[in-house]
Scaffold this motif. Structure first.
Motif, PDB file in Angstrom:
ATOM      1  N   LYS A   1      37.657  40.727  37.788  1.00 53.28           N
ATOM      2  CA  LYS A   1      39.092  40.622  38.068  1.00 53.28           C
ATOM      3  C   LYS A   1      39.393  39.216  38.558  1.00 53.28           C
ATOM      4  O   LYS A   1      38.623  38.634  39.326  1.00 53.28           O
ATOM      5  CB  LYS A   1      39.516  41.633  39.138  1.00 53.28           C
ATOM      6  CG  LYS A   1      39.176  43.068  38.812  1.00 53.28           C
ATOM      7  CD  LYS A   1      39.919  43.565  37.596  1.00 53.28           C
ATOM      8  CE  LYS A   1      39.560  44.999  37.283  1.00 53.28           C
ATOM      9  NZ  LYS A   1      39.028  45.201  35.960  1.00 53.28           N
ATOM     10  N   GLU A   2      40.542  38.694  38.157  1.00 53.10           N
ATOM     11  CA  GLU A   2      40.958  37.342  38.524  1.00 53.10           C
ATOM     12  C   GLU A   2      41.963  37.405  39.669  1.00 53.10           C
ATOM     13  O   GLU A   2      42.865  38.234  39.656  1.00 53.10           O
ATOM     14  CB  GLU A   2      41.595  36.683  37.301  1.00 53.10           C
ATOM     15  CG  GLU A   2      42.082  35.282  37.521  1.00 53.10           C
ATOM     16  CD  GLU A   2      42.653  34.692  36.239  1.00 53.10           C
ATOM     17  OE1 GLU A   2      42.079  33.704  35.763  1.00 53.10           O
ATOM     18  OE2 GLU A   2      43.659  35.236  35.718  1.00 53.10           O
ATOM     19  N   LEU A   3      41.796  36.521  40.650  1.00 48.82           N
ATOM     20  CA  LEU A   3      42.726  36.421  41.768  1.00 48.82           C
ATOM     21  C   LEU A   3      43.138  34.959  41.923  1.00 48.82           C
ATOM     22  O   LEU A   3      42.286  34.083  42.122  1.00 48.82           O
ATOM     23  CB  LEU A   3      42.081  36.922  43.064  1.00 48.82           C
ATOM     24  CG  LEU A   3      42.927  36.787  44.324  1.00 48.82           C
ATOM     25  CD1 LEU A   3      44.182  37.648  44.233  1.00 48.82           C
ATOM     26  CD2 LEU A   3      42.130  37.146  45.557  1.00 48.82           C
ATOM     27  N   LYS A   4      44.423  34.706  41.837  1.00 47.49           N
ATOM     28  CA  LYS A   4      44.959  33.347  41.953  1.00 47.49           C
ATOM     29  C   LYS A   4      45.533  33.178  43.344  1.00 47.49           C
ATOM     30  O   LYS A   4      46.303  34.013  43.803  1.00 47.49           O
ATOM     31  CB  LYS A   4      46.056  33.138  40.916  1.00 47.49           C
ATOM     32  CG  LYS A   4      45.586  33.367  39.499  1.00 47.49           C
ATOM     33  CD  LYS A   4      46.762  33.454  38.543  1.00 47.49           C
ATOM     34  CE  LYS A   4      46.287  33.909  37.186  1.00 47.49           C
ATOM     35  NZ  LYS A   4      47.393  34.253  36.309  1.00 47.49           N
ATOM     36  N   ASN A   5      45.118  32.109  44.027  1.00 43.15           N
ATOM     37  CA  ASN A   5      45.739  31.807  45.315  1.00 43.15           C
ATOM     38  C   ASN A   5      45.985  30.314  45.445  1.00 43.15           C
ATOM     39  O   ASN A   5      45.728  29.560  44.519  1.00 43.15           O
ATOM     40  CB  ASN A   5      44.929  32.388  46.484  1.00 43.15           C
ATOM     41  CG  ASN A   5      43.588  31.730  46.691  1.00 43.15           C
ATOM     42  OD1 ASN A   5      43.455  30.516  46.572  1.00 43.15           O
ATOM     43  ND2 ASN A   5      42.584  32.521  46.996  1.00 43.15           N
ATOM     44  N   ALA A   6      46.462  29.898  46.582  1.00 41.42           N
ATOM     45  CA  ALA A   6      46.901  28.514  46.766  1.00 41.42           C
ATOM     46  C   ALA A   6      45.779  27.498  46.609  1.00 41.42           C
ATOM     47  O   ALA A   6      45.999  26.393  46.113  1.00 41.42           O
ATOM     48  CB  ALA A   6      47.558  28.354  48.127  1.00 41.42           C
ATOM     49  N   LYS A   7      44.549  27.849  47.002  1.00 45.19           N
ATOM     50  CA  LYS A   7      43.471  26.855  47.036  1.00 45.19           C
ATOM     51  C   LYS A   7      42.447  26.979  45.919  1.00 45.19           C
ATOM     52  O   LYS A   7      41.701  26.031  45.669  1.00 45.19           O
ATOM     53  CB  LYS A   7      42.757  26.921  48.376  1.00 45.19           C
ATOM     54  CG  LYS A   7      43.638  26.504  49.526  1.00 45.19           C
ATOM     55  CD  LYS A   7      42.860  26.411  50.797  1.00 45.19           C
ATOM     56  CE  LYS A   7      43.779  25.920  51.902  1.00 45.19           C
ATOM     57  NZ  LYS A   7      43.051  25.551  53.089  1.00 45.19           N
TER      58      LYS A   7
ATOM     59  N   THR B   1      37.505  31.829  30.334  1.00 42.27           N
ATOM     60  CA  THR B   1      37.298  32.702  29.183  1.00 42.27           C
ATOM     61  C   THR B   1      35.943  33.402  29.266  1.00 42.27           C
ATOM     62  O   THR B   1      35.839  34.605  28.997  1.00 42.27           O
ATOM     63  CB  THR B   1      37.408  31.896  27.867  1.00 42.27           C
ATOM     64  OG1 THR B   1      38.727  31.352  27.780  1.00 42.27           O
ATOM     65  CG2 THR B   1      37.126  32.765  26.651  1.00 42.27           C
ATOM     66  N   ILE B   2      34.923  32.670  29.668  1.00 41.26           N
ATOM     67  CA  ILE B   2      33.585  33.261  29.843  1.00 41.26           C
ATOM     68  C   ILE B   2      33.649  34.363  30.898  1.00 41.26           C
ATOM     69  O   ILE B   2      33.173  35.474  30.681  1.00 41.26           O
ATOM     70  CB  ILE B   2      32.556  32.179  30.221  1.00 41.26           C
ATOM     71  CG1 ILE B   2      32.316  31.228  29.048  1.00 41.26           C
ATOM     72  CG2 ILE B   2      31.244  32.822  30.691  1.00 41.26           C
ATOM     73  CD1 ILE B   2      31.543  29.978  29.396  1.00 41.26           C
ATOM     74  N   LEU B   3      34.233  34.063  32.054  1.00 41.53           N
ATOM     75  CA  LEU B   3      34.308  35.041  33.142  1.00 41.53           C
ATOM     76  C   LEU B   3      35.083  36.287  32.730  1.00 41.53           C
ATOM     77  O   LEU B   3      34.648  37.410  32.987  1.00 41.53           O
ATOM     78  CB  LEU B   3      34.940  34.405  34.379  1.00 41.53           C
ATOM     79  CG  LEU B   3      34.048  33.411  35.115  1.00 41.53           C
ATOM     80  CD1 LEU B   3      34.886  32.472  35.969  1.00 41.53           C
ATOM     81  CD2 LEU B   3      33.008  34.145  35.938  1.00 41.53           C
ATOM     82  N   LEU B   4      36.222  36.098  32.086  1.00 37.26           N
ATOM     83  CA  LEU B   4      37.058  37.238  31.726  1.00 37.26           C
ATOM     84  C   LEU B   4      36.530  38.012  30.519  1.00 37.26           C
ATOM     85  O   LEU B   4      37.077  39.055  30.173  1.00 37.26           O
ATOM     86  CB  LEU B   4      38.499  36.782  31.502  1.00 37.26           C
ATOM     87  CG  LEU B   4      39.211  36.278  32.762  1.00 37.26           C
ATOM     88  CD1 LEU B   4      40.618  35.797  32.442  1.00 37.26           C
ATOM     89  CD2 LEU B   4      39.221  37.328  33.863  1.00 37.26           C
TER      90      LEU B   4
END
Length: 120
Positions: free
Chosen positions: A29-35, A20-23
């Motif tokens: 921008k948020e990037l979701k990946n496997a790790k 929440t702080i970051l966004l």
């Protein structure tokens, strides 16, 4: 995917609070990946987050350049430095805001220095 683990796991409250702080910064921008889940601006990675063992790790992408000002950052690698959290009470919102904003400045300065070198 690590994002799913972090939103539902043992440290979900920490992940959600820091996310929440970051966004709250429109340039992130948020990037979701496997790790891991990472947060970047136009100049590169600001933070990468994930659960690791018995703590929640927040890795600052420009951490080595922040470490002198923020000696609480841990790590010996060339670039990244880490904060480790075990409870929500460990999250200092004001400090995180300060470190994120300093990361913006470091990224912009690094970018500007590269442009300057190219123009010489």
């Amino acid at each position: 995917m690590q994002y799913d683990i972090d939103t539902k796991g043992e440290f979900a409250d920490i992940f959600k609070k820091i996310r929440t702080i970051l966004l709250s910064y429109p340039q992130i921008k948020e990037l979701k990946n496997a790790k891991q889940t990472s947060y970047s601006d136009e100049y590169g990675v600001i933070v990468m987050m994930r659960t690791k063992g018995n703590s929640f790790v927040v890795a600052f992408g420009k951490g080595s350049k922040l470490q002198e000002k923020y000696p609480i950052l841990e790590g010996e690698g060339k670039i990244v430095r880490h904060l480790y959290f075990k409870t929500l009470a460990d999250v200092d919102e004001d400090l995180l805001h300060e470190m994120i904003e300093e990361s913006f400045i470091v990224g912009m300065e690094t970018h500007e220095m590269k442009l300057l070198r190219k123009s010489l």
